[in-house]
Design a protein around this motif. Structure first.
Motif, PDB file in Angstrom:
ATOM      1  N   ASP A   1       0.858  -1.179   0.000  1.00 33.95           N
ATOM      2  CA  ASP A   1       0.000   0.000   0.000  1.00 33.95           C
ATOM      3  C   ASP A   1       0.899   1.237   0.000  1.00 33.95           C
ATOM      4  O   ASP A   1       1.730   1.431   0.899  1.00 33.95           O
ATOM      5  CB  ASP A   1      -0.898  -0.012   1.236  1.00 33.95           C
ATOM      6  N   HIS A   2       0.734   2.099  -1.002  1.00 30.24           N
ATOM      7  CA  HIS A   2       1.597   3.271  -1.112  1.00 30.24           C
ATOM      8  C   HIS A   2       1.437   4.197   0.080  1.00 30.24           C
ATOM      9  O   HIS A   2       2.411   4.836   0.512  1.00 30.24           O
ATOM     10  CB  HIS A   2       1.286   4.033  -2.409  1.00 30.24           C
ATOM     11  N   TYR A   3       0.245   4.294   0.620  1.00 29.86           N
ATOM     12  CA  TYR A   3       0.037   5.161   1.780  1.00 29.86           C
ATOM     13  C   TYR A   3       0.752   4.607   3.008  1.00 29.86           C
ATOM     14  O   TYR A   3       1.310   5.360   3.820  1.00 29.86           O
ATOM     15  CB  TYR A   3      -1.459   5.318   2.069  1.00 29.86           C
ATOM     16  N   GLU A   4       0.733   3.274   3.168  1.00 34.30           N
ATOM     17  CA  GLU A   4       1.446   2.670   4.287  1.00 34.30           C
ATOM     18  C   GLU A   4       2.949   2.803   4.119  1.00 34.30           C
ATOM     19  O   GLU A   4       3.684   2.971   5.104  1.00 34.30           O
ATOM     20  CB  GLU A   4       1.043   1.201   4.420  1.00 34.30           C
TER      21      GLU A   4
ATOM     22  N   VAL B   1       1.438   7.775   5.635  1.00 29.58           N
ATOM     23  CA  VAL B   1       0.507   8.902   5.622  1.00 29.58           C
ATOM     24  C   VAL B   1      -0.921   8.361   5.488  1.00 29.58           C
ATOM     25  O   VAL B   1      -1.131   7.214   5.078  1.00 29.58           O
ATOM     26  CB  VAL B   1       0.807   9.876   4.455  1.00 29.58           C
ATOM     27  N   GLU B   2      -1.887   9.197   5.834  1.00 27.27           N
ATOM     28  CA  GLU B   2      -3.281   8.837   5.690  1.00 27.27           C
ATOM     29  C   GLU B   2      -3.723   9.021   4.232  1.00 27.27           C
ATOM     30  O   GLU B   2      -3.087   9.733   3.452  1.00 27.27           O
ATOM     31  CB  GLU B   2      -4.154   9.705   6.603  1.00 27.27           C
ATOM     32  N   ARG B   3      -4.833   8.368   3.885  1.00 23.53           N
ATOM     33  CA  ARG B   3      -5.347   8.515   2.523  1.00 23.53           C
ATOM     34  C   ARG B   3      -5.848   9.925   2.254  1.00 23.53           C
ATOM     35  O   ARG B   3      -5.926  10.341   1.095  1.00 23.53           O
ATOM     36  CB  ARG B   3      -6.478   7.507   2.281  1.00 23.53           C
TER      37      ARG B   3
ATOM     38  N   ILE C   1       2.378  14.491   1.751  1.00 25.38           N
ATOM     39  CA  ILE C   1       2.982  13.350   1.055  1.00 25.38           C
ATOM     40  C   ILE C   1       4.407  13.679   0.639  1.00 25.38           C
ATOM     41  O   ILE C   1       5.322  12.850   0.763  1.00 25.38           O
ATOM     42  CB  ILE C   1       2.122  12.959  -0.160  1.00 25.38           C
TER      43      ILE C   1
ATOM     44  N   ALA D   1       5.816   4.581  -4.590  1.00 23.92           N
ATOM     45  CA  ALA D   1       4.719   5.256  -3.898  1.00 23.92           C
ATOM     46  C   ALA D   1       4.694   6.744  -4.246  1.00 23.92           C
ATOM     47  O   ALA D   1       3.633   7.329  -4.484  1.00 23.92           O
ATOM     48  CB  ALA D   1       4.846   5.056  -2.385  1.00 23.92           C
TER      49      ALA D   1
ATOM     50  N   LEU E   1       1.542   8.694  -5.988  1.00 24.60           N
ATOM     51  CA  LEU E   1       0.743   9.637  -5.196  1.00 24.60           C
ATOM     52  C   LEU E   1       1.045  11.093  -5.521  1.00 24.60           C
ATOM     53  O   LEU E   1       0.248  11.977  -5.171  1.00 24.60           O
ATOM     54  CB  LEU E   1       0.989   9.380  -3.704  1.00 24.60           C
TER      55      LEU E   1
ATOM     56  N   ARG F   1      -2.934   9.107  -8.711  1.00 28.02           N
ATOM     57  CA  ARG F   1      -3.436   8.902  -7.351  1.00 28.02           C
ATOM     58  C   ARG F   1      -4.924   8.605  -7.372  1.00 28.02           C
ATOM     59  O   ARG F   1      -5.399   7.735  -6.619  1.00 28.02           O
ATOM     60  CB  ARG F   1      -3.139  10.140  -6.511  1.00 28.02           C
TER      61      ARG F   1
ATOM     62  N   ASP G   1      -6.585   5.297  -5.923  1.00 32.07           N
ATOM     63  CA  ASP G   1      -7.621   5.306  -4.888  1.00 32.07           C
ATOM     64  C   ASP G   1      -8.862   4.530  -5.334  1.00 32.07           C
ATOM     65  O   ASP G   1      -9.490   3.832  -4.513  1.00 32.07           O
ATOM     66  CB  ASP G   1      -8.004   6.742  -4.536  1.00 32.07           C
TER      67      ASP G   1
END
Length: 463
Positions: free
Chosen positions: A5-8, A12-14, A21, A49, A53, A59, A63
């Motif tokens: 997961d790129h956010y993980e 950072v949060e979605r 970011i 990532a 993003l 992005r 999503d």
């Protein structure tokens, strides 16, 4: 969707903004870059990532893929149910000894700087939050000043080298060669140019050792001839022009070699602590790992690794507020290592942390840690010894130790101030503010020679 997961990956949060970011990416890429001792595979994940993003279209598509429900596999009645997953601890402050969730906004100082008149401006768009939730205000001290400046001694050395080379070549052209020995002496005279070259140039000259020896011997011969012809009982005092030419050649060689030697030392500093390291990098090493991977460093337990990571998160607001500050994890002076080192200007903070119950902490007259009046086993004595060693090494810097205490349970850590001591005890909730207050007196000043010594000479015991 498959893969990480790129956010993980960026932590950072979605709902994170583009600026958040970008800040998270810049912080991680310094930690995991292979040139900084990071992991190549993790570096590729961070790059992937960021590439996804940072582009609004990519992005949005990513999503939508995350929101699309995946087809659930059919349950096999003959298969036993999977066991409950074990809890995992994140990289930040979610530690096994604390139920408090991570609340720190780990925004690193943005290295995007506006270059004007050849100097970068200190970035002030990033704002970080300390562990206690108080914002750390950036120091408004103008541009980041790196001392000494770049390219020192280069112009004087090049001018002196050009003049000396022209002098030697002029002597060779005007001389008459009538035999083997005249040609050999001409070669030896030309070898003095190799002696005058800066060391970072002369290393590339073939047969450097031979030419250097011939050049030094020729200069010594010229000096001896100058002294002998100056004696009153000399049979042939030589012409005045010839003696002046010999003297100018010998003096020119000495002066040129001094200037090129100084330039070579400044050149080595410019290569090790270049503009990128001076103005954009503010982090070296990783928490829980020695700066130099050798057999001298003592092994670090997983508990200490988590503790050092927790303290590293606490120090992020300091380097965010001070653009010229540098944070070195696992700094070593030979076999003496400290968890963290903060540098700003001519001030150096050696930082070690521990976890303890709530209460009042202080240091007694012997430098030992005391909790509510009772002695407590702590790394205070080792930190004081490290301060003494680093003070002997960094004679131009003001070195001080800081012992940060994290609470093991819900409660408040308080400390009693001490004066005229090498080590200061700080509670975790106010440690960032205390360190910022002590370091910001130097403003936005970076001593490149100090950082070079810490990163490239002290770990190997070089003088």
């Amino acid at each position: 969707m498959g893969g990480a997961d790129h956010y993980e990956v960026l932590n950072v949060e979605r709902t994170a903004s583009t600026a958040e970011i970008k800040s998270a990416y810049r912080k991680l890429v310094r930690q995991v870059h292979p040139d900084q001792g990071g992991n190549a595979a993790l570096f590729r994940l961070v790059q992937d990532a960021w590439n996804t993003l940072s582009d609004p279209a990519k992005r949005a598509a990513y999503d939508r893929g995350l929101d699309r429900p995946a087809e659930a596999p059919r349950a096999d009645p003959r298969r036993e149910p999977d066991p409950e997953p074990e809890p995992s601890w994140t990289w930040s402050t979610d530690q096994p000894w604390s139920d408090e969730q991570s609340r720190s906004n780990d925004q690193s100082w943005s290295s995007e700087q506006a270059w004007s008149d050849g100097q970068p401006r200190a970035a002030d768009e990033s704002r970080a939050t300390s562990t206690a939730g108080d914002p750390a205000r950036p120091v408004d001290a103008g541009l980041v000043q790196a001392r000494p400046g770049f390219g020192r001694w280069r112009l004087p050395a090049l001018i002196a080298l050009a003049v000396f080379a022209a002098l030697v070549i002029g002597m060779l052209v005007s001389a008459g060669y009538q035999g083997f020995w005249d040609i050999a002496f001409g070669i030896c005279t030309a070898a003095m140019i190799v002696v005058a070259l800066p060391p970072h140039w002369s290393r590339r000259v073939p047969f450097r050792g031979l030419f250097t020896t011939l050049g030094v011997l020729t200069a010594a011969f010229y000096l001896l001839a100058l002294v002998l012809t100056a004696l009153p009982f000399a049979a042939d005092n030589g012409s005045t022009v010839g003696r002046i030419l010999i003297g100018v050649t010998v003096v020119g060689l000495v002066v040129t070699r001094i200037l090129t030697g100084r330039w070579s030392k400044a050149h080595a500093l410019d290569r090790a602590i270049d503009r990128t390291a001076a103005y954009e990098f503010n982090l070296w090493g990783r928490p829980g790992e020695p700066l130099v991977d050798d057999a001298l460093a003592a092994p670090i337990t997983p508990y200490d690794v988590l503790l050092q990571r927790r303290t590293a998160n606490l120090l992020d607001p300091v380097i965010t507020a001070l653009p010229a500050a540098k944070l070195v994890h696992g700094a070593q002076l030979g076999a003496v290592a400290v968890d963290h080192m903060l540098l700003n200007g001519h001030r150096v903070a050696l930082i070690v942390s521990l976890v303890g119950p709530p209460g009042v902490y202080s240091l007694d007259a012997y430098g030992s840690l005391v909790l509510n009046g009772q002695p407590l086993d702590s790394p205070a004595a080792a930190l004081e010894a490290a301060v003494t060693s680093w003070r002997s090494r960094l004679r131009t810097a003001e070195v001080r130790g800081f012992l940060i205490v994290h609470p093991s349970t819900d409660g408040r850590i308080t400390t009693r101030p001490t004066t005229d001591t090498a080590v200061t005890c700080l509670p975790s909730q106010s440690a960032a503010d205390e360190l910022l207050t002590w370091l910001q007196r130097e403003g936005n000043l970076l001593d490149r020679r100090l950082l070079y010594d810490v990163l490239h000479r002290a770990p190997y015991g070089l003088i």
